[in-house]
Design a protein around this motif. Sequence first.
Motif, PDB file in Angstrom:
ATOM      1  N   ILE A 147       5.179   9.937   2.298  1.00  0.00           N
ATOM      2  CA  ILE A 147       4.443  10.900   1.550  1.00  0.00           C
ATOM      3  C   ILE A 147       3.090  10.072   1.457  1.00  0.00           C
ATOM      4  O   ILE A 147       2.905   9.007   1.016  1.00  0.00           O
ATOM      5  CB  ILE A 147       4.848  11.108   0.245  1.00  0.00           C
ATOM      6  N   PRO A 148       1.978  10.727   1.813  1.00  0.00           N
ATOM      7  CA  PRO A 148       0.573  10.056   1.785  1.00  0.00           C
ATOM      8  C   PRO A 148       0.290   9.893   0.184  1.00  0.00           C
ATOM      9  O   PRO A 148       0.143  10.741  -0.481  1.00  0.00           O
ATOM     10  CB  PRO A 148      -0.261  11.048   2.730  1.00  0.00           C
ATOM     11  N   ILE A 149      -0.543   8.584   0.178  1.00  0.00           N
ATOM     12  CA  ILE A 149      -1.219   8.616  -1.172  1.00  0.00           C
ATOM     13  C   ILE A 149      -2.706   8.050  -1.026  1.00  0.00           C
ATOM     14  O   ILE A 149      -3.424   8.221  -2.138  1.00  0.00           O
ATOM     15  CB  ILE A 149      -0.457   7.350  -1.721  1.00  0.00           C
ATOM     16  N   ALA A 174      -5.816  11.349  -9.456  1.00  0.00           N
ATOM     17  CA  ALA A 174      -4.552  10.831  -8.479  1.00  0.00           C
ATOM     18  C   ALA A 174      -3.298  11.559  -8.621  1.00  0.00           C
ATOM     19  O   ALA A 174      -2.797  11.846  -7.601  1.00  0.00           O
ATOM     20  CB  ALA A 174      -4.306   9.248  -8.947  1.00  0.00           C
ATOM     21  N   VAL A 175      -2.886  11.939  -9.958  1.00  0.00           N
ATOM     22  CA  VAL A 175      -1.513  12.746 -10.042  1.00  0.00           C
ATOM     23  C   VAL A 175      -1.704  14.134  -9.297  1.00  0.00           C
ATOM     24  O   VAL A 175      -0.750  14.617  -8.635  1.00  0.00           O
ATOM     25  CB  VAL A 175      -1.178  12.730 -11.442  1.00  0.00           C
ATOM     26  N   GLU A 176      -2.776  14.632  -9.549  1.00  0.00           N
ATOM     27  CA  GLU A 176      -2.857  16.207  -8.903  1.00  0.00           C
ATOM     28  C   GLU A 176      -2.881  16.040  -7.275  1.00  0.00           C
ATOM     29  O   GLU A 176      -2.247  16.866  -6.652  1.00  0.00           O
ATOM     30  CB  GLU A 176      -4.346  16.647  -9.310  1.00  0.00           C
ATOM     31  N   ALA A 187       0.272  17.321  -4.657  1.00  0.00           N
ATOM     32  CA  ALA A 187      -0.114  18.062  -3.621  1.00  0.00           C
ATOM     33  C   ALA A 187       0.560  17.375  -2.258  1.00  0.00           C
ATOM     34  O   ALA A 187       1.044  18.220  -1.426  1.00  0.00           O
ATOM     35  CB  ALA A 187      -1.476  18.372  -3.462  1.00  0.00           C
ATOM     36  N   ALA A 188       0.389  16.089  -2.252  1.00  0.00           N
ATOM     37  CA  ALA A 188       1.013  15.469  -1.165  1.00  0.00           C
ATOM     38  C   ALA A 188       2.412  15.827  -1.106  1.00  0.00           C
ATOM     39  O   ALA A 188       3.099  15.642  -0.081  1.00  0.00           O
ATOM     40  CB  ALA A 188       0.796  14.039  -1.124  1.00  0.00           C
ATOM     41  N   ASP A 234      -3.065  15.205   6.111  1.00  0.00           N
ATOM     42  CA  ASP A 234      -2.430  16.111   6.512  1.00  0.00           C
ATOM     43  C   ASP A 234      -1.877  16.754   5.046  1.00  0.00           C
ATOM     44  O   ASP A 234      -0.521  17.134   5.006  1.00  0.00           O
ATOM     45  CB  ASP A 234      -0.914  15.653   7.376  1.00  0.00           C
ATOM     46  N   VAL A 235      -2.699  17.065   4.227  1.00  0.00           N
ATOM     47  CA  VAL A 235      -2.489  17.553   2.966  1.00  0.00           C
ATOM     48  C   VAL A 235      -3.380  18.994   3.108  1.00  0.00           C
ATOM     49  O   VAL A 235      -4.530  18.823   2.920  1.00  0.00           O
ATOM     50  CB  VAL A 235      -2.691  16.708   1.788  1.00  0.00           C
ATOM     51  N   PRO A 236      -2.863  19.918   2.369  1.00  0.00           N
ATOM     52  CA  PRO A 236      -3.677  21.267   2.437  1.00  0.00           C
ATOM     53  C   PRO A 236      -4.705  20.941   1.386  1.00  0.00           C
ATOM     54  O   PRO A 236      -4.602  20.715   0.203  1.00  0.00           O
ATOM     55  CB  PRO A 236      -2.812  22.237   1.899  1.00  0.00           C
TER      56      PRO A 236
END
Length: 649
Positions: free
Chosen positions: A145-147, A188-190, A194-195, A240-242
């Motif tokens: 999961i990207p951060i 950061a949480v938002e 999404a990720a 790769d996150v919309p």
Amino acid sequence: MIARPDPPPPPIAIGRVVATELKPSTPHQFHFWTANETTIGIGAIVKVAEGERVVFGVVTDGFAYSDLATPLHDVIGAEGDPARAAAAPTVRQEIRYWTAAVLRQIPEEPLQPVPLGQVFVANDTDVAQALRMDAYLHSRAPTAIPIGLYSSGGLEAPVYLDADFLLGPEAAHLNISGVSGLATKTSAVEFLLAAVFRHFPPHKGKVAAVCFNVKGPDLCFLDQPGELSDEDRRRYELLDVPARPFERVLYYAPLKADGVNLNTLRTHPDLVDNVTPLTWGLQEVVDFAEVLLNRDDIDAKADAFIDFLRDRVLGRSFDDGFGNAHNVTTFTDLERLFRGIFDGLETSGRSDSWRTHHIATMRKVRNRLLNISTRCKGLVTDDGPPSDLPWGAFEDRAVYVIDVANVDPLGQDLVFARSVSKLREHLERRDLGVDAVVVFVDELNKYAPGDGPETYVKKMLLDISERGRYLGLVLFSAEQFRSQVHRRVVGNAGTQVFGRMDMDELATPGYQVLSPATKIKLATLPVGELMVRHPHFTQPIFVRFPKPPVLRGRDGMERFPAAIDLPFDDAVARQLLQLDRRIRPNQVKDLIADRTEEDVRRALAAVRQKRPEDVLAFFRKALGGRVAPDAPRERRAVPPLNPISDEPY
């Protein structure tokens, strides 16, 4: 014949490991020098290659050296004039000297000191290997999961977290610390949510998020698009996150004291349709009496009587022993039960106890319980059925926002305690509708402080952090001062994120493991950059995340200002119009004319619960016919009964 592409040029060394008697290389730390024009800095990932052995490290400190033994030599050489120092006939030799902490060694056994080899800047593949991301990034069932993006020397490499260590079951939970107002915690949480929604592993099932909005309009516009720069959109493509707002967002907010206007800042006519009232009755809150009652005033006897009411009385037919049958489901029914008991004791001549419970204890419990609906007016109500979250019908990749920003602290504690308890119960039974739930709680300094009394909310947070990962209940928490939060809450967070920190906070013992240069960088981090600690990362890593694609709270209030409270009849008409656009406000106003507000609220609650196809017809039926009040009847006292014995029980 197809021409083969030229192989990539070999990497160019930027430095070399150096070991001295005072500063030798060890298995966990090494030193190297570079030229003055180097592109690396604090937080850069480097690679040391010597034969078949490869060592990855992250720069934690830096120094500049010349051939001067003492500053006095430079003063003498310039004859005491700083302006003449630049005109010296011989330019002194200067180097950059760096300290790096070891991230990984290949092969990992035997563990040996870092060799005196050449130092290279890490590329994308090196970053994945150095952070051990290759184990879950290229596995048969990826859990990456990207951060954010690791950036250094023109390189931008995605950094991934392991879902097994972020969302369970190996480890879980995430904690974010940082000063307020610098686009760190909420933003950061938002982005991370999404990720998670985009990259949650398919073999783990479905996931949802429950966010508690505890201050202002921070989370009130998650379904509205925000402005993004071309640079942010490029970063979203790399990760790769919309780059769009959340598709399924459902808002829940208590009502105000009038019982019809919503107690939230999301009341603009274009947005209020997505807000569902959150109202609870007696049966929903009696299990959480500990949250609402003063523990200094409620003793063991009162607890026993509350347990008796919960187990033997509520929600079932009950005989009070004086010939009166009760079915207690609301606060009004509870008041009727107490009145029947007190009247029966008075007329029977036995006014000291009832079924082993002393009358003083019963009066105290009565006053405290019936006062709940007054203290939490709008959230706790006696007008009709409750309106709650869709327990058992949670949707995949949906965000459920519970807005309690304008609710008093007692009501906030009740909402948090009951919501988390229901999540845990349904996840234990595996009937929530999703397999994992992310719970986001801000202001952890308030809800789980390191000192102070052991409140019910603190107990719930401890329970989530210590046992939630086995159920799929994951806590994403945020605070300004990590050192002042309960150690077991932040200690159980598998992933820890730091934004810009205050220097006073960095001086506390919890940050002693960081080098002075890392602390300085933490105290001066720009907006959108974070330091991440994760179980797979042996050292903290600095990453940059793009701006969230949702509308910020302050911008949302300017674009969608909150509407003023409507009169009672207009507010009722608006709520019914949200359920059925065919209803005309005048029809509703004619129906509720000369009706008591209690009857109207009760009928409105029934409509919200059933959501029938013909809303107006159901509302008319729920209101019932107009009945003239009965004339007061003369009250006749019942003669006292002779007690069988003097035994009070």
